[in-house]
Design an enzyme around this catalytic site. Structure first.
Site, PDB file in Angstrom:
ATOM      1  CG  ASP A  31      50.371  47.475  35.593  1.00  0.00           C
ATOM      2  OD1 ASP A  31      49.299  48.033  35.278  1.00  0.00           O
ATOM      3  OD2 ASP A  31      50.567  46.959  36.701  1.00  0.00           O
ATOM      4  CE  LYS A  84      42.841  45.178  44.333  1.00  0.00           C
ATOM      5  NZ  LYS A  84      43.850  45.475  45.314  1.00  0.00           N
ATOM      6  CB  SER A 124      42.285  34.429  45.770  1.00  0.00           C
ATOM      7  OG  SER A 124      41.451  34.787  46.841  1.00  0.00           O
ATOM      8  CE1 TYR A 148      39.955  38.270  41.961  1.00  0.00           C
ATOM      9  CE2 TYR A 148      39.266  37.377  44.081  1.00  0.00           C
ATOM     10  CZ  TYR A 148      40.258  37.856  43.248  1.00  0.00           C
ATOM     11  OH  TYR A 148      41.557  37.904  43.693  1.00  0.00           O
ATOM     12  CE  LYS A 152      42.761  36.033  41.119  1.00  0.00           C
ATOM     13  NZ  LYS A 152      43.923  36.530  40.376  1.00  0.00           N
ATOM     14  CE1 TYR A 176      49.730  35.713  46.039  1.00  0.00           C
ATOM     15  CE2 TYR A 176      48.380  37.634  45.549  1.00  0.00           C
ATOM     16  CZ  TYR A 176      49.469  36.825  45.259  1.00  0.00           C
ATOM     17  OH  TYR A 176      50.269  37.147  44.201  1.00  0.00           O
ATOM     18  CG  ASN A 178      41.858  38.483  54.029  1.00  0.00           C
ATOM     19  OD1 ASN A 178      41.713  37.275  53.908  1.00  0.00           O
ATOM     20  ND2 ASN A 178      40.854  39.312  53.882  1.00  0.00           N
TER      21      ASN A 178
HETATM   22  P1  NAD Z   1      46.070  45.677  41.948  1.00  0.00           P
HETATM   23  O1  NAD Z   1      44.808  46.033  41.231  1.00  0.00           O
HETATM   24  O2  NAD Z   1      46.687  46.675  42.840  1.00  0.00           O
HETATM   25  O3  NAD Z   1      47.174  45.208  40.880  1.00  0.00           O
HETATM   26  C1  NAD Z   1      46.846  44.608  39.656  1.00  0.00           C
HETATM   27  C2  NAD Z   1      47.685  45.272  38.584  1.00  0.00           C
HETATM   28  O4  NAD Z   1      47.385  44.679  37.326  1.00  0.00           O
HETATM   29  C3  NAD Z   1      47.392  46.763  38.447  1.00  0.00           C
HETATM   30  O5  NAD Z   1      48.615  47.472  38.357  1.00  0.00           O
HETATM   31  C4  NAD Z   1      46.594  46.874  37.156  1.00  0.00           C
HETATM   32  O6  NAD Z   1      46.821  48.109  36.504  1.00  0.00           O
HETATM   33  C5  NAD Z   1      47.142  45.691  36.367  1.00  0.00           C
HETATM   34  N1  NAD Z   1      46.219  45.104  35.379  1.00  0.00           N
HETATM   35  C6  NAD Z   1      44.929  44.744  35.569  1.00  0.00           C
HETATM   36  N2  NAD Z   1      44.421  44.239  34.426  1.00  0.00           N
HETATM   37  C7  NAD Z   1      45.419  44.281  33.509  1.00  0.00           C
HETATM   38  C8  NAD Z   1      45.519  43.897  32.153  1.00  0.00           C
HETATM   39  N3  NAD Z   1      44.484  43.380  31.486  1.00  0.00           N
HETATM   40  N4  NAD Z   1      46.699  44.070  31.501  1.00  0.00           N
HETATM   41  C9  NAD Z   1      47.779  44.610  32.160  1.00  0.00           C
HETATM   42  N5  NAD Z   1      47.734  45.004  33.445  1.00  0.00           N
HETATM   43  C10 NAD Z   1      46.569  44.834  34.114  1.00  0.00           C
HETATM   44  O7  NAD Z   1      45.772  44.310  42.737  1.00  0.00           O
HETATM   45  P2  NAD Z   1      46.638  43.553  43.828  1.00  0.00           P
HETATM   46  O8  NAD Z   1      45.946  43.682  45.119  1.00  0.00           O
HETATM   47  O9  NAD Z   1      48.052  43.938  43.723  1.00  0.00           O
HETATM   48  O10 NAD Z   1      46.422  42.059  43.341  1.00  0.00           O
HETATM   49  C11 NAD Z   1      47.325  41.423  42.457  1.00  0.00           C
HETATM   50  C12 NAD Z   1      46.792  40.029  42.121  1.00  0.00           C
HETATM   51  O11 NAD Z   1      46.611  39.292  43.333  1.00  0.00           O
HETATM   52  C13 NAD Z   1      45.439  40.061  41.413  1.00  0.00           C
HETATM   53  O12 NAD Z   1      45.454  39.027  40.425  1.00  0.00           O
HETATM   54  C14 NAD Z   1      44.470  39.711  42.522  1.00  0.00           C
HETATM   55  O13 NAD Z   1      43.317  39.062  42.034  1.00  0.00           O
HETATM   56  C15 NAD Z   1      45.301  38.771  43.385  1.00  0.00           C
HETATM   57  N6  NAD Z   1      44.848  38.734  44.782  1.00  0.00           N
HETATM   58  C16 NAD Z   1      44.758  39.903  45.493  1.00  0.00           C
HETATM   59  C17 NAD Z   1      44.298  39.881  46.802  1.00  0.00           C
HETATM   60  C18 NAD Z   1      44.149  41.159  47.594  1.00  0.00           C
HETATM   61  O14 NAD Z   1      43.464  41.142  48.604  1.00  0.00           O
HETATM   62  N7  NAD Z   1      44.769  42.273  47.196  1.00  0.00           N
HETATM   63  C19 NAD Z   1      43.956  38.654  47.399  1.00  0.00           C
HETATM   64  C20 NAD Z   1      44.084  37.481  46.662  1.00  0.00           C
HETATM   65  C21 NAD Z   1      44.537  37.534  45.342  1.00  0.00           C
HETATM   66  N1  UDP Z   2      34.621  44.391  56.805  1.00  0.00           N
HETATM   67  C1  UDP Z   2      33.906  45.289  57.557  1.00  0.00           C
HETATM   68  N2  UDP Z   2      33.743  46.571  57.087  1.00  0.00           N
HETATM   69  C2  UDP Z   2      34.291  46.991  55.918  1.00  0.00           C
HETATM   70  C3  UDP Z   2      35.043  46.072  55.148  1.00  0.00           C
HETATM   71  C4  UDP Z   2      35.180  44.757  55.616  1.00  0.00           C
HETATM   72  O1  UDP Z   2      33.398  44.945  58.624  1.00  0.00           O
HETATM   73  O2  UDP Z   2      34.108  48.169  55.531  1.00  0.00           O
HETATM   74  C5  UDP Z   2      34.818  43.016  57.312  1.00  0.00           C
HETATM   75  C6  UDP Z   2      34.301  41.904  56.400  1.00  0.00           C
HETATM   76  O3  UDP Z   2      32.946  41.645  56.660  1.00  0.00           O
HETATM   77  C7  UDP Z   2      35.244  40.742  56.753  1.00  0.00           C
HETATM   78  C8  UDP Z   2      36.564  41.437  57.100  1.00  0.00           C
HETATM   79  O4  UDP Z   2      36.227  42.795  57.410  1.00  0.00           O
HETATM   80  O5  UDP Z   2      34.783  40.084  57.914  1.00  0.00           O
HETATM   81  C9  UDP Z   2      37.569  41.443  55.962  1.00  0.00           C
HETATM   82  O6  UDP Z   2      36.931  41.978  54.793  1.00  0.00           O
HETATM   83  P1  UDP Z   2      37.743  42.242  53.459  1.00  0.00           P
HETATM   84  O7  UDP Z   2      36.763  42.748  52.436  1.00  0.00           O
HETATM   85  O8  UDP Z   2      38.931  43.073  53.748  1.00  0.00           O
HETATM   86  O9  UDP Z   2      38.290  40.796  53.033  1.00  0.00           O
HETATM   87  P2  UDP Z   2      37.463  39.499  52.532  1.00  0.00           P
HETATM   88  O10 UDP Z   2      36.121  39.512  53.170  1.00  0.00           O
HETATM   89  O11 UDP Z   2      37.399  39.621  51.056  1.00  0.00           O
HETATM   90  O12 UDP Z   2      38.274  38.343  52.990  1.00  0.00           O
END
Ligand code: NAD
Ligand code: UDP
Length: 339
Positions: A31, A84, A124, A148, A152, A176, A178
């Site tokens: 990381d 992300k 995602s 974004y 993916k 994933y 939410n």
């Molecule tokens: P996060 O930002 O908390 O974790 C990502 C980690 O990757 C961080 O520790 C960051 O420091 C590291 N990182 C980023 N770019 C890097 C690089 N170039 N080299 C090395 N390390 C790097 O995010 P998260 O919520 O834990 O998400 C993890 C993964 O899941 C991401 O790929 C994200 O796109 C995907 N994802 C997240 C969500 C969500 O809602 N959190 C939903 C769908 C998919």
């Molecule tokens: N949302 C909201 N207020 C906020 C953040 C999100 O009303 O400050 C709503 C958004 O419009 C969606 C839901 O909450 O309907 C989930 O949003 P989030 O950004 O967490 O996830 P995503 O939309 O990327 O699935």
């Protein structure tokens, strides 16, 4: 098994690290801490009483990632590292394609040099885009609506071709929904750097008094109460899905896309109500205009995950809110609370 976690210090990565360590795997976290704190790793080591390797490095540093993979010799890589934020991706698309797509190419090249043939990838639900039907199953057409989501989608295509190139290659694409909530200890959780974009961390910060009120983005959607509906999944359930995917990848080859969601849709106001009960705090809110690009409603068909991985969610919206509140109230400023 020997498990290499890119982005293992992040929100989902740290919860998966904890789960994987508790199953006695050997782990290396790679990381650059661009969106996380080393403190998260210290806390996981303490909670599990287990040690693991840590390399501070960027996946885009081809020499470093390759050498780290050759040194560690993983059986499987779980690839979380990436950017992300949907809004930021529309402002800085090149940064997103470089980090998420080129970063994955650098990782795969390093894996080939190290002889590693298995990857679990953080995809995602955003790859589906506007729903043609609900719930989304894995056959739903893919049409992401922002850079974004495109990153993916592109990585999914790259991994499909990579698997087709060698019968021994395996990729599990976890789509994933939410992810929210935190580990039951309240020691690790989601710690956004800036004003949170996502609903649950924003609500948590209102509850703890860091923000005055929640703006509810849109009250006129065609949903049961007019507010947006999503499929929230507890991050500990998500971590367990990764552990199941690691086991699956060990005995299979080819490329599988799998939804990781609960199958239940909850509205913004459902979540606000659940959080109020979980925290005993008021959550003042105001309904404002819709957020550009938001979809009214989406949720998963999680049947394939159950069938293929033997995994399904075990925690409900109340558990998600209670754990998010436990983390937030113990760490009002996230990992910086200790500084
Ligand atoms: P996060 O930002 O908390 O974790 C990502 C980690 O990757 C961080 O520790 C960051 O420091 C590291 N990182 C980023 N770019 C890097 C690089 N170039 N080299 C090395 N390390 C790097 O995010 P998260 O919520 O834990 O998400 C993890 C993964 O899941 C991401 O790929 C994200 O796109 C995907 N994802 C997240 C969500 C969500 O809602 N959190 C939903 C769908 C998919
Ligand atoms: N949302 C909201 N207020 C906020 C953040 C999100 O009303 O400050 C709503 C958004 O419009 C969606 C839901 O909450 O309907 C989930 O949003 P989030 O950004 O967490 O996830 P995503 O939309 O990327 O699935």
């Amino acid at each position: 098994m020997r498990v290499f976690l890119t982005g293992g210090a992040g929100y989902i990565g740290s919860h998966t690290l904890l789960e994987v360590l508790s199953q006695d795997h050997q782990v290396c976290v790679y990381d650059d801490f661009s969106n996380s704190e080393p403190e998260a790793l210290k806390r996981v080591a303490k909670l599990t009483n287990r040690s693991f390797d840590t390399v501070e490095g960027d996946v885009l540093d081809r020499a470093k990632i390759q050498q780290s993979l050759i040194d560690f010799k993983p059986d499987v890589v779980v690839h979380f590292a990436g950017k992300k934020a949907v809004g930021e991706s529309t402002e800085k698309p090149l940064m997103y394609y470089r980090n998420n797509v080129d970063g994955t190419l650098a990782l795969l090249e390093g894996m080939e040099a190290a002889g590693c043939k298995r990857i679990v990838f953080s995809s995602s639900a955003t790859v589906y885009g506007e729903p043609h039907y609900l719930p989304y199953d894995e056959h739903h057409p893919l049409a992401p609506t922002n850079p974004y989501g495109m990153t993916k989608y592109m990585v999914e295509l790259i991994l499909k071709d990579w698997c087709a190139s060698n019968v021994k290659n395996t990729a599990v694409l976890l789509r994933y929904f939410n992810p929210v909530g935190a580990h039951e200890s309240g020691e690790i959780g989601e710690d956004p750097n800036d004003i949170p974009n996502n609903l649950m961390p924003f609500v948590s910060q209102v509850a703890v008094g860091r923000r005055e009120k929640l703006s509810v983005f849109g009250g006129d959607y065609e949903t049961h109460d007019g507010t947006g509906v999503r499929d929230y999944i507890h991050v500990v359930d998500l971590a367990k899905a990764h552990a199941a995917a690691i086991q699956f990848a060990d005995g299979h080859s080819g490329c599988e896309a799998i939804n990781v969601g609960s199958g239940q849709g909850s509205s913004v106001l459902d979540l606000v109500e659940a959080f109020k009960s979980a925290s005993g705090r008021d959550i003042p809110y105001e309904v404002v205009a819709r957020r550009a690009g938001d979809i009214a409603e989406f949720y998963a068909d999680p049947t394939k995950a159950d069938k293929i991985l033997g995994w399904k969610t075990e925690r409900n919206l109340s558990d998600m809110c209670k754990s998010a509140w436990n983390w937030q109230s113990r760490n009002p400023k996230g990992y910086n609370s200790i500084k």
